[in-house]
Motif scaffolding. Sequence first.
Motif, PDB file in Angstrom:
ATOM      1  N   LEU A 100      13.670 -91.782 -64.310  1.00 54.16           N
ATOM      2  CA  LEU A 100      12.334 -91.313 -63.972  1.00 54.16           C
ATOM      3  C   LEU A 100      12.420 -90.413 -62.748  1.00 54.16           C
ATOM      4  N   ASP A 101      11.698 -89.299 -62.777  1.00 59.26           N
ATOM      5  CA  ASP A 101      11.768 -88.365 -61.655  1.00 59.26           C
ATOM      6  C   ASP A 101      10.491 -88.390 -60.821  1.00 59.26           C
ATOM      7  N   PHE A 102      10.617 -87.942 -59.584  1.00 56.11           N
ATOM      8  CA  PHE A 102       9.534 -87.965 -58.604  1.00 56.11           C
ATOM      9  C   PHE A 102       8.319 -87.187 -59.093  1.00 56.11           C
ATOM     10  N   ALA A 103       8.529 -85.983 -59.609  1.00 53.04           N
ATOM     11  CA  ALA A 103       7.410 -85.129 -60.013  1.00 53.04           C
ATOM     12  C   ALA A 103       6.578 -85.780 -61.110  1.00 53.04           C
ATOM     13  N   THR A 104       7.221 -86.396 -62.084  1.00 56.07           N
ATOM     14  CA  THR A 104       6.488 -87.047 -63.165  1.00 56.07           C
ATOM     15  C   THR A 104       5.601 -88.167 -62.625  1.00 56.07           C
ATOM     16  N   LEU A 105       6.127 -88.946 -61.692  1.00 53.12           N
ATOM     17  CA  LEU A 105       5.347 -90.027 -61.094  1.00 53.12           C
ATOM     18  C   LEU A 105       4.109 -89.485 -60.386  1.00 53.12           C
ATOM     19  N   VAL A 106       4.289 -88.432 -59.597  1.00 55.92           N
ATOM     20  CA  VAL A 106       3.170 -87.874 -58.832  1.00 55.92           C
ATOM     21  C   VAL A 106       2.140 -87.233 -59.762  1.00 55.92           C
ATOM     22  N   LEU A 107       2.591 -86.410 -60.691  1.00 57.47           N
ATOM     23  CA  LEU A 107       1.666 -85.709 -61.579  1.00 57.47           C
ATOM     24  C   LEU A 107       0.886 -86.684 -62.461  1.00 57.47           C
ATOM     25  N   TRP A 108       1.564 -87.715 -62.955  1.00 57.83           N
ATOM     26  CA  TRP A 108       0.875 -88.734 -63.748  1.00 57.83           C
ATOM     27  C   TRP A 108      -0.184 -89.448 -62.909  1.00 57.83           C
ATOM     28  N   SER A 109       0.166 -89.761 -61.662  1.00 57.11           N
ATOM     29  CA  SER A 109      -0.776 -90.445 -60.776  1.00 57.11           C
ATOM     30  C   SER A 109      -2.025 -89.604 -60.537  1.00 57.11           C
ATOM     31  N   LEU A 110      -1.839 -88.296 -60.331  1.00 51.57           N
ATOM     32  CA  LEU A 110      -2.989 -87.420 -60.091  1.00 51.57           C
ATOM     33  C   LEU A 110      -3.880 -87.324 -61.324  1.00 51.57           C
ATOM     34  N   GLU A 111      -3.260 -87.386 -62.508  1.00 53.68           N
ATOM     35  CA  GLU A 111      -4.043 -87.344 -63.737  1.00 53.68           C
ATOM     36  C   GLU A 111      -4.897 -88.600 -63.902  1.00 53.68           C
ATOM     37  N   LYS A 112      -4.368 -89.728 -63.443  1.00 60.62           N
ATOM     38  CA  LYS A 112      -5.016 -91.012 -63.695  1.00 60.62           C
ATOM     39  C   LYS A 112      -5.969 -91.451 -62.586  1.00 60.62           C
ATOM     40  N   CYS A 113      -5.741 -91.012 -61.358  1.00 65.51           N
ATOM     41  CA  CYS A 113      -6.546 -91.488 -60.236  1.00 65.51           C
ATOM     42  C   CYS A 113      -7.973 -90.935 -60.278  1.00 65.51           C
ATOM     43  N   VAL A 114      -8.928 -91.785 -59.876  1.00 63.08           N
ATOM     44  CA  VAL A 114     -10.321 -91.376 -59.760  1.00 63.08           C
ATOM     45  C   VAL A 114     -10.536 -90.834 -58.354  1.00 63.08           C
ATOM     46  N   PRO A 115     -11.196 -89.661 -58.211  1.00 59.41           N
ATOM     47  CA  PRO A 115     -11.437 -89.106 -56.870  1.00 59.41           C
ATOM     48  C   PRO A 115     -12.152 -90.106 -55.964  1.00 59.41           C
ATOM     49  N   ILE A 116     -11.807 -90.077 -54.685  1.00 62.54           N
ATOM     50  CA  ILE A 116     -12.397 -91.011 -53.731  1.00 62.54           C
ATOM     51  C   ILE A 116     -13.868 -90.716 -53.505  1.00 62.54           C
ATOM     52  N   ASP A 117     -14.233 -89.445 -53.463  1.00 68.05           N
ATOM     53  CA  ASP A 117     -15.640 -89.067 -53.311  1.00 68.05           C
ATOM     54  C   ASP A 117     -15.906 -87.816 -54.122  1.00 68.05           C
ATOM     55  N   GLY A 118     -17.115 -87.359 -54.094  1.00 68.71           N
ATOM     56  CA  GLY A 118     -17.499 -86.227 -54.928  1.00 68.71           C
ATOM     57  C   GLY A 118     -16.963 -84.897 -54.473  1.00 68.71           C
ATOM     58  N   HIS A 119     -16.390 -84.820 -53.307  1.00 71.34           N
ATOM     59  CA  HIS A 119     -15.936 -83.536 -52.763  1.00 71.34           C
ATOM     60  C   HIS A 119     -14.421 -83.425 -52.680  1.00 71.34           C
ATOM     61  N   GLY A 120     -13.726 -84.413 -53.217  1.00 72.32           N
ATOM     62  CA  GLY A 120     -12.281 -84.366 -53.124  1.00 72.32           C
ATOM     63  C   GLY A 120     -11.785 -85.518 -52.278  1.00 72.32           C
ATOM     64  N   GLU A 121     -10.482 -85.657 -52.149  1.00 75.58           N
ATOM     65  CA  GLU A 121      -9.897 -86.789 -51.468  1.00 75.58           C
ATOM     66  C   GLU A 121      -9.598 -86.469 -50.005  1.00 75.58           C
ATOM     67  N   THR A 122      -9.754 -87.481 -49.188  1.00 72.72           N
ATOM     68  CA  THR A 122      -9.332 -87.362 -47.802  1.00 72.72           C
ATOM     69  C   THR A 122      -7.993 -88.065 -47.657  1.00 72.72           C
ATOM     70  N   GLY A 123      -7.303 -87.764 -46.578  1.00 73.56           N
ATOM     71  CA  GLY A 123      -6.041 -88.450 -46.346  1.00 73.56           C
ATOM     72  C   GLY A 123      -4.918 -87.883 -47.178  1.00 73.56           C
ATOM     73  N   SER A 124      -4.072 -88.774 -47.691  1.00 75.85           N
ATOM     74  CA  SER A 124      -2.831 -88.379 -48.344  1.00 75.85           C
ATOM     75  C   SER A 124      -2.775 -88.914 -49.766  1.00 75.85           C
ATOM     76  N   LEU A 125      -1.689 -88.540 -50.447  1.00 72.58           N
ATOM     77  CA  LEU A 125      -1.454 -89.071 -51.784  1.00 72.58           C
ATOM     78  C   LEU A 125      -1.323 -90.586 -51.735  1.00 72.58           C
TER      79      LEU A 125
END
Length: 411
Positions: A100-125
């Motif tokens: 398993l590679d790093f990029a796949t883990l990150v890209l999959w996570s971004l696809e699945k995660c729900v935004p923290i608020d309506g304007h985008g995420e604060t903080g970090s991945l």
Amino acid sequence: MQDLRRADLRQLEDVLKEAEETTRADYVGNSPEHDHATALQLFLDRIPINNSIPGIRNAPVVELKTGDSVKDAIELLYTKNAFGAPITDVSDRFPYIGFLDFATLVLWSLEKCVPIDGHGETGSLMSLLGKNPEIGNTKIGELAKSFLWNPFFAVHLEDTLFHVLLLLSKHRVQVAPIVDQSHLRVIGFVTQTAVIQLLLRSDGLAWFDSIVEKPLAEFRFENESVSCVYGDESIAEALRILFKSRIGAIAVVDRQNRRLIGCVRNSDVYLLMENDKIFHDRKTRTVEEFIHIETENLDHVPTIERDMGALLSAGVLELRNKYLPRMDSPVTNKKTDTLKQAMKNLAGTKSDFSFQVDDLQRPQGILTSRDIILQFAPPSMNSNIDGGGFFESALERAGCQIKGGNLVCDH
């Protein structure tokens, strides 16, 4: 370290020179006008991994366990500067079950995660994953159901370049892990780029030239089209397209004239961890701005370190790969170029893909390292040459045979 790398280079040159000289001598006596398969056998089967890939033992290998969480796996790979890792299952005598590679883990996570608020995420991945525990705490073992794993096909130090070529051409794997048979542990990796560089040492042999002297337009590659994103679209959109393309790279084009202005690759995803501001602004910042962020990846040391960079693929392949071209300087070829020119282009830039462009620099397709390796594959695997008795005997030694156009293993 520099002295060690020079010694590795001298050892590699000696091995290849001996293989080439012996191959040429035997080839002359084997009726080269009708026996290219024999020449292929003589060359590829005389290049052992142990002596031809410098630095195999230079670094430890990072491993992921099936019970690790996605969040912990991303953090581990980033901290260890590893582009990917084999997946282990301690319940089995042979522990490795995938890669398993790093990029796949990150890209999959971004696809699945729900935004923290309506304007985008604060903080970090990491904070996003922390606020989406159903994603961040997903076990690595569960990702197999989403087909995110790469298969694990090992090679051994005593195997030759042919064995590696067979694995990389038949299976969709980024690297071939090298396993020490005595301890059943991964000690390094053979990359596709390293294989292409070694194949180029065959330059001048009739069997090699018969394949590579033809223009790219005469070949049929796996990827006849290329995924593109406009430069004025967001970084987030580019990452979404990158994840769905599953090729590892997308083209960035100008909206007005569709001219190629850059690229976004799996290898660039680490920048989301490197710079929290990029992550925070990914939905509002353009991908054209993103491709100009990486400005430090210059020809910093035009010495053996850069020349042999792709081959020095010891234990861990670097996540922050200083040998790759910048995002705003993608590798390109035209369809009138020969396959040999494309191979030298990839080997010289340490890239694993090249965009095929027209005279106006508009992308027409993408040529990957795998596309090139497939041209040297055994018969019935999209090969342009007749392997004949060489491949039959080599497959027999590996416990495999060709049945009905498919490779069948007896074990």
